[in-house]
Design a protein around this motif. Structure first.
Motif, PDB file in Angstrom:
ATOM      1  N   ARG A  12      -0.136   2.106  -0.799  1.00  0.00           N
ATOM      2  CA  ARG A  12       1.219   2.391  -1.445  1.00  0.00           C
ATOM      3  C   ARG A  12       0.259   0.907  -2.818  1.00  0.00           C
ATOM      4  O   ARG A  12       0.970   1.735  -3.984  1.00  0.00           O
ATOM      5  N   GLU A  13      -0.269   0.343  -2.461  1.00  0.00           N
ATOM      6  CA  GLU A  13      -0.610  -0.631  -3.506  1.00  0.00           C
ATOM      7  C   GLU A  13      -1.086   0.481  -4.540  1.00  0.00           C
ATOM      8  O   GLU A  13      -1.714   0.433  -5.979  1.00  0.00           O
ATOM      9  N   GLU A  14      -2.543   1.131  -3.594  1.00  0.00           N
ATOM     10  CA  GLU A  14      -3.699   2.199  -4.036  1.00  0.00           C
ATOM     11  C   GLU A  14      -3.425   2.791  -5.764  1.00  0.00           C
ATOM     12  O   GLU A  14      -3.865   3.509  -6.524  1.00  0.00           O
TER      13      GLU A  14
ATOM     14  N   ALA B 239      -5.811  -5.914  -3.901  1.00  0.00           N
ATOM     15  CA  ALA B 239      -6.044  -6.375  -5.124  1.00  0.00           C
ATOM     16  C   ALA B 239      -7.300  -6.248  -5.271  1.00  0.00           C
ATOM     17  O   ALA B 239      -7.433  -7.145  -6.065  1.00  0.00           O
TER      18      ALA B 239
END
Length: 114
Positions: free
Chosen positions: A14-16, A97
């Protein structure tokens, strides 16, 4: 080509995804392509996530896991960068991150090799 295997239940995925979208927006005009391969067993699970995180690159569905097996995917997400000759140039397991900086460098290097 960047091939990214991801799942709706995967937090790092989801972050990527937004970072991948930024890379796609930056390099698509230069011939760079992303194929996002969702590995959920039901397409609807991926679609729910994609309602929240919009991407403009193609999303493919590997509900049976056939493509994942071909790439020997053992972690989520798994990112593979393939050069114009079909050679795997980068394999990256997981996401933290800042990993997109590594992708950016690999993409720039391959675009220079044209």
């Amino acid at each position: 080509v960047m091939v990214n295997f991801w799942a709706s239940w995967c937090g790092p995925c989801r972050e990527e995804l937004p970072e991948m979208e930024a890379l796609y927006q930056e390099y698509a005009d230069m011939g760079f392509e992303i194929l996002a391969v969702n590995v959920d067993d039901e397409v609807s699970k991926a679609d729910i996530l994609l309602d929240d995180i919009e991407v403009s690159f193609p999303v493919l569905y590997d509900t049976a896991g056939d493509v994942s097996k071909l790439y020997d995917v053992s972690a989520m997400p798994t990112t593979v960068i393939i050069d114009r000759d079909g050679n795997k140039r980068l394999l990256h397991l997981g996401y933290r991150a800042g990993d997109e900086v590594k992708y950016d460098k690999a993409i720039k290097m391959l675009l220079r090799e044209e």
